[in-house]
Structure formats: structure tokens, C-alpha cells
Design an enzyme around this catalytic site. Sequence first.
Site, PDB file in Angstrom:
ATOM      1  N   CYS A 266       0.814  -1.226   0.000  1.00  0.00           N
ATOM      2  CA  CYS A 266       0.000   0.000   0.000  1.00  0.00           C
ATOM      3  C   CYS A 266       0.846   1.274   0.000  1.00  0.00           C
ATOM      4  O   CYS A 266       0.620   2.184  -0.806  1.00  0.00           O
ATOM      5  CB  CYS A 266      -0.972  -0.019   1.177  1.00  0.00           C
ATOM      6  N   HIS A 314      -2.548   1.192   6.919  1.00  0.00           N
ATOM      7  CA  HIS A 314      -2.925   1.149   5.501  1.00  0.00           C
ATOM      8  C   HIS A 314      -3.065   2.565   4.976  1.00  0.00           C
ATOM      9  O   HIS A 314      -3.377   3.501   5.728  1.00  0.00           O
ATOM     10  CB  HIS A 314      -4.233   0.376   5.307  1.00  0.00           C
ATOM     11  N   HIS A 326      -5.698   2.128  -4.344  1.00  0.00           N
ATOM     12  CA  HIS A 326      -4.829   1.552  -3.311  1.00  0.00           C
ATOM     13  C   HIS A 326      -4.453   0.123  -3.672  1.00  0.00           C
ATOM     14  O   HIS A 326      -5.050  -0.494  -4.567  1.00  0.00           O
ATOM     15  CB  HIS A 326      -5.504   1.597  -1.937  1.00  0.00           C
TER      16      HIS A 326
END
Length: 352
Positions: A266, A314, A326
Site C-alpha cells: 500500500c 494502511h 490503493h
Amino acid sequence: MNRRHCASAAITLVCALSVLITPVQALAAPTPPSPTTTGAPKKTLEEVRQEIDALYRKAGAATDAYNLAEERAEKQSTEIVKLARSIVVGQAKIAELKEQAGAQAREQYRSGGLPPGAQLMLSDDPQLFLDGVSRIREGQQATQGVLGELTRTQQDLETYTKDASINWKKLEAGRVKQAKAKKRINEQIAAAKKLESRLKKEERARLLKLEEAAAYQQQTAWLSSGALKDINREASARGKKAVAFATSQIGKPYVWGAEGPDSYDCSGLTSQAWAAAGRPIPRTSQEQWRLLPRIAVKDMRPGDLIIYHSDASHVGMYVGDGAIVHSPRPGRNVTLAGAGSMQILGVVRPDK
């Protein structure tokens, strides 16, 4: 030169200079609890989904720890190489200064071993006396200069050696953290995959539908809350470049620790997107949250980074219209998703 070669060069150079280091031993990472218990009631598919999601989130947090340790190890390796080179230069300088001091001592010996002042007093020539006074002063200043520089160089050398030793210990400690984080990552991913592998084909299909439904429900609730009233703000020039890079990676697989060009985790995706836009940012989502300027969710514009979960494990890039791009987790590809489909911790703006 890649990171492993850089670290190897640093190790070889410093060890050659006899920098004594205390080794650091790795501790075994704790083993996660078994995902299932013999004789326990069968879990619902929704409970399995939540357990798998929790495992992947833990893997994401460990990935951040791994990436941060790797980034710091790279910096420390580079610093060790610089210090080692400084040590080599310092040793050569000390050898040169010692040779100069020796030459001065030998010259005094050849002049009969008498101090320059005593030789001067024995002269009965006034002009020689005056010339001698000048030479004595120059010689004394030169000697003091050599000795002073020698002392400073030796002090610098001691400092370089001490700093190299400290950085080496930090590097070894970082490697321990990397090894522990890597073990945790692999354990969590293996546990999640094991849970999925026990499901039948039709159950895995239903599991995916449940994931999508949960994300849609969260996204709908987020939009309905009025958290984002203006979803079409104009991106900055760099923000547009970052968005263009990130969206061009859609379809590439998630791989933990990856920074492209073929796969990303990520924060690997967001850091590389902003690097492509000419604005280097921290490598990990936790460091992005800690170090980049924060803005209110209502003020978001495309290119901003949304940090998710209470541990900032994240990150996704806002692209407008209430969506992010993402890299979700192992087994998934870079994709578009609702910006509110996960628990939002906050928003940061790299080019504020």
C-alpha cells in the site's frame, strides 16, 4: 548498487578498519494463535471473513514495521560507508603528519642536537642572528601547526570510529526488527490463506461478495454522514501527476515490501506515486501519517493520502468522486475503492 550490496560493502569496509561491534541476537517472534480450534463450533462465513481481514491487517502492520526497518538500515549502511571512508582518509592524514613531525626532528638532530635558540646565541654575526630569529619563529609555528593538526585529526578519527560502531549496532538491531517483522508477516498471511483454503469454491465466491458488501456498506454510511460535501476539488499540479501514476498501476498485484514497478504494497504505491510527481515522501503509511501535513477530511483533494485504521497500517490515494486507488492486501491487485470503505484515521497532504 542494490541495498544488500550496499550493506555488504559497509560491513566489509568497517570490519577492515577494526571497528569492534557487539553482535545483537534476534529473538523469536511470537507465534500467532491457531486460526481454528479442534472441536470448536463451525464459524459462519462472515466470522471467517472478519478473521481473515484481521489477519491481513496484522500482516499490513508488520509490513510497515519491516519497510521502516529496511529504510533505516539502508540509511545506516550508507552512513557507515561514509564514516569508513573518512576513517581511511584520517589514517592517511595522520601518517602524513607524523612523517612531517619526524622530518622536523631529524633536521634538529642533523644541526647538532642543540635547540635552535642555543645555536642562535653562539652566532657572532648580527645579520645571521636576525635571520635566525625569523627562522626560529617560523619553525616553531610550523611545528605547533603540525602537532595541532595531528591532535585534531586523531580526535576526528576517534569520533568517526565511535560513530561507525554506533551505526553498526543500529544496523544490526534493525536487521533483528526486520527478521521479526518478516516472520510475523509470513505467519499472518499463511494463517489467512489456510482459512481461505478450507473453504469450498462456492464459499470463496460468497466470501468475496461479503467483502464487497461490507466495503459498500461502510462507503455508503460514510458518504451519507456528510463527511465529504465537496468531492470534486481541483488537484494540485503535482497531485495530478501522483494520481496519474497511481491509477496507471491498477491491476498490478499486491506484494508486501514491494515498491514497483511490477507490484506494490500500500505505501509502496503511494510513495512511488509522489516520487514520480517530484515530491519524495516517507516510505511507510505510519511515517506518512506521522510526518506529512494533516488536513481535514472535508478539505480533501485528489492526490491527498488517506490513512486507515487506528495503527495507521494502511494508506490509499484519494482520486476524487469519493474514491481512492490503493493496493489492498496479499491476493488482491491495485484497484479503485470507496474512500470510506475502511476506518479512516486521517488525511495527509504531501505537497501542502
